[in-house]
Design an enzyme around this catalytic site. Structure first.
Site, PDB file in Angstrom:
ATOM      1  N   GLY A  84       0.813  -1.214   0.000  1.00 66.10           N
ATOM      2  CA  GLY A  84       0.000   0.000   0.000  1.00 66.10           C
ATOM      3  C   GLY A  84       0.848   1.266   0.000  1.00 66.10           C
ATOM      4  N   THR A  85       1.926   1.257   0.771  1.00 64.81           N
ATOM      5  CA  THR A  85       2.780   2.448   0.862  1.00 64.81           C
ATOM      6  C   THR A  85       3.353   2.804  -0.506  1.00 64.81           C
ATOM      7  OG1 THR A  85       3.350   1.888   3.132  1.00 64.81           O
ATOM      8  CG2 THR A  85       4.830   3.412   2.003  1.00 64.81           C
ATOM      9  N   ASN A 165      -8.188   4.191   8.159  1.00 62.79           N
ATOM     10  CA  ASN A 165      -7.615   3.053   8.876  1.00 62.79           C
ATOM     11  C   ASN A 165      -7.767   3.145  10.389  1.00 62.79           C
ATOM     12  OD1 ASN A 165      -5.683   5.193   7.995  1.00 62.79           O
ATOM     13  ND2 ASN A 165      -4.383   4.218   9.526  1.00 62.79           N
ATOM     14  N   GLN A 193      -7.780  -0.207   3.253  1.00 66.45           N
ATOM     15  CA  GLN A 193      -8.629  -0.740   4.324  1.00 66.45           C
ATOM     16  C   GLN A 193     -10.018  -1.166   3.837  1.00 66.45           C
ATOM     17  OE1 GLN A 193      -7.804  -1.494   7.403  1.00 66.45           O
ATOM     18  NE2 GLN A 193      -5.798  -0.532   7.513  1.00 66.45           N
ATOM     19  N   SER A 213      -3.486  -3.287  -0.759  1.00 61.78           N
ATOM     20  CA  SER A 213      -2.402  -4.005  -0.091  1.00 61.78           C
ATOM     21  C   SER A 213      -2.879  -5.419   0.235  1.00 61.78           C
ATOM     22  CB  SER A 213      -2.027  -3.263   1.194  1.00 61.78           C
ATOM     23  OG  SER A 213      -1.066  -3.996   1.902  1.00 61.78           O
ATOM     24  N   HIS A 215      -1.585  -7.653   2.585  1.00 55.43           N
ATOM     25  CA  HIS A 215      -1.535  -8.205   3.952  1.00 55.43           C
ATOM     26  C   HIS A 215      -2.707  -7.788   4.835  1.00 55.43           C
ATOM     27  CE1 HIS A 215       0.077  -4.808   6.514  1.00 55.43           C
ATOM     28  NE2 HIS A 215       0.382  -4.332   5.307  1.00 55.43           N
ATOM     29  N   THR A 253      12.161  -7.359 -10.549  1.00 50.56           N
ATOM     30  CA  THR A 253      11.684  -8.723 -10.805  1.00 50.56           C
ATOM     31  C   THR A 253      10.426  -8.990  -9.988  1.00 50.56           C
ATOM     32  OG1 THR A 253      13.929  -9.446 -11.246  1.00 50.56           O
ATOM     33  CG2 THR A 253      12.340 -11.177 -10.689  1.00 50.56           C
ATOM     34  N   CYS A 340       1.397   7.366  15.230  1.00 49.28           N
ATOM     35  CA  CYS A 340       1.574   8.637  14.524  1.00 49.28           C
ATOM     36  C   CYS A 340       3.035   9.054  14.564  1.00 49.28           C
ATOM     37  CB  CYS A 340       0.719   9.700  15.210  1.00 49.28           C
ATOM     38  SG  CYS A 340       1.033  11.340  14.620  1.00 49.28           S
TER      39      CYS A 340
HETATM   40  N1  PLP Z   1      -2.877   3.027   3.599  1.00 46.35           N
HETATM   41  C1  PLP Z   1      -3.657   2.653   4.617  1.00 46.35           C
HETATM   42  C2  PLP Z   1      -5.012   3.268   4.776  1.00 46.35           C
HETATM   43  C3  PLP Z   1      -3.211   1.692   5.525  1.00 46.35           C
HETATM   44  O1  PLP Z   1      -3.990   1.324   6.544  1.00 46.35           O
HETATM   45  C4  PLP Z   1      -1.914   1.145   5.349  1.00 46.35           C
HETATM   46  C5  PLP Z   1      -1.364   0.179   6.321  1.00 46.35           C
HETATM   47  O2  PLP Z   1      -1.510   0.319   7.509  1.00 46.35           O
HETATM   48  C6  PLP Z   1      -1.153   1.570   4.255  1.00 46.35           C
HETATM   49  C7  PLP Z   1      -1.661   2.505   3.405  1.00 46.35           C
HETATM   50  C8  PLP Z   1       0.206   1.007   3.996  1.00 46.35           C
HETATM   51  O3  PLP Z   1       0.107  -0.270   3.409  1.00 46.35           O
HETATM   52  P1  PLP Z   1       1.327  -1.296   3.464  1.00 46.35           P
HETATM   53  O4  PLP Z   1       1.453  -1.762   4.877  1.00 46.35           O
HETATM   54  O5  PLP Z   1       0.942  -2.402   2.524  1.00 46.35           O
HETATM   55  O6  PLP Z   1       2.536  -0.555   2.986  1.00 46.35           O
END
Ligand code: PLP
Length: 401
Positions: A84-85, A165, A193, A213, A215, A253, A340
């Site tokens: 997600g990041t 989240n 989320q 994401s 996980h 890759t 935070c």
């Molecule tokens: N965005 C939201 C709303 C999330 O809750 C999270 C993870 O906590 C992320 C992005 C980041 O995702 P990842 O852990 O796959 O990098």
């Protein structure tokens, strides 16, 4: 010594309840089984043209299809990332890089985004971009009129999350994306989320980019995807350069085993969605009702427009971190919004989301997020409701002392 031994024995008997599904989820057995062959006998590089490579490529494209189907996209619109990041960073920085050439340097986001959105925005600010952080109402909702008013001639992107989240509030993305589209502005949503919890349909939402994401939905960690609407592909540039994988948008890759797991996880999540939404909503509401019986407890987030698995509270005269540690000692895994990464030590343990919905800092310090998932049972909820009131009373008694 004897007391210590007794305590240790008691500890072993303590029930373990995981109520932090928004942080991460275990890999589902069905997912793990599908992944395993891709670590060993089917280990090929998906870019190789021989049979080993073709086998890996086939699995990768099959996973892409499953993910696309889960969000009503075309497979050609799904790009694998490391999570997600990275998806958020790619959408924001990638559009910023492409738009800079047309002199567009303004981005709109909200005050309650995940740091995976806020931090890239801050990094762009340092490079001369202008960022507008929209406020939210008391429930965490972005007001469409605020978005409309913030759009400028040089706005290149709006990035508003699908579901928060921390407090679980679901944003009116279709309405917000339509406003951006009317002004010819690209729209990104972080759906990390919401996927697997509520319907996520990129066509109905009308977004140009959407982050997912693996996980968070019982898939492996370290893999995610960015949906890029076909017409928007030319409006985004890569932020990772190399061998030109993922049609040049994300080199490196491909992690075939993880992609296979991710594909299976999306397929499972979508097939179980209706039943799980109903089951989790019932458990969540039971939890909320019980917790709100505690003196000076408040629910954060929207009462109805919220994720089926999210409950978030503030307790007056409580330190959230102390509460999480006490619950942990009783076998309950929960979280406060204290992750935070504010650089202001005064505010380090106060969530920017809880502050943005107008909760006073002294109350915001006492926040607790309980998030449910696939393996949560009614007995788990009952256990939390049984121990939480005493923990709160005890912590208040200590703090009063
Ligand atoms: N965005 C939201 C709303 C999330 O809750 C999270 C993870 O906590 C992320 C992005 C980041 O995702 P990842 O852990 O796959 O990098």
């Amino acid at each position: 010594m004897q007391a210590l031994e007794l305590k240790t024995k008691e500890k072993v008997k303590i029930r373990r309840v995981y109520m932090d599904y928004a942080a991460t989820t275990p890999v589902a057995l069905e997912v793990l089984e599908e992944m395993l062959p891709y670590f060993s006998e089917r280990f090929g590089n998906a870019s190789s043209i021989h049979s080993f490579g073709r086998e890996a490529r086939h699995a990768l494209e099959d996973a892409r299809e499953k993910i696309a189907k889960g969000i009503n996209a075309d497979a050609s619109e799904v790009f694998f990332t490391s999570g997600g990041t990275e998806s958020d960073n790619l959408a924001i920085k990638g559009v910023a890089l492409a738009s800079k050439k047309q002199g567009k340097r303004h981005i709109i986001t909200s005050k309650i985004e995940h740091h995976a959105v806020l931090s890239p925005c801050e990094s762009l600010e340092a490079l001369g971009f202008d960022i507008t952080y929209l406020p939210v109402d008391e429930y965490g909702l972005v007001r469409p009129e605020d978005l409309e008013a913030a759009i400028r001639e040089d706005t290149c992107l709006v990035s508003i999350m699908h579901a928060n989240n921390e407090i679980g509030t679901i944003e009116p993305i279709a309405e917000l994306a339509a406003i951006a589209a009317e002004h010819g502005v690209l729209f990104h949503t972080d759906a990390v989320q919401s996927v697997g919890k509520i319907e996520v349909d990129v066509r109905k939402l009308g977004v140009d980019f959407l982050s997912i994401s693996s996980h968070k939905i019982y898939g492996p960690k370290g893999i995610g995807a960015l949906y890029v609407r076909k017409d928007a592909f030319k409006k985004i540039e890569p932020i990772i350069h190399g061998g030109g994988h993922e049609r040049g948008l994300r080199s490196g890759t491909e992690n075939v085993a993880a992609a296979v797991g991710f594909g299976k996880a999306v397929e499972l999540a979508v097939s179980e969605l209706d039943a799980e939404r109903e089951r989790l909503t019932r458990l969540r509401d039971m939890l909320i009702r019980g917790v709100l019986e505690i003196e000076d407890a408040r629910l954060n987030g929207h009462p109805t427009e919220r994720l089926p698995n999210n409950a978030n509270f503030c307790f007056a005269r409580i330190d959230g971190e102390a509460l999480v540690l006490r619950l942990d000692a009783l076998g309950i895994a929960a979280s406060t919004a204290s992750a935070c990464s504010s650089h202001d030590p005064e505010r380090r343990e106060i969530s920017h989301v809880i502050l943005a919905i107008g909760v006073p800092p002294e109350l915001a310090r006492g926040s607790l997020r309980l998030t449910l998932g696939r393996y949560t049972t009614e007995d788990d909820v009952k256990y939390v409701l049984e121990v939480l009131p005493d923990v709160i009373t005890d912590l208040r008694r200590i703090s009063a002392l």
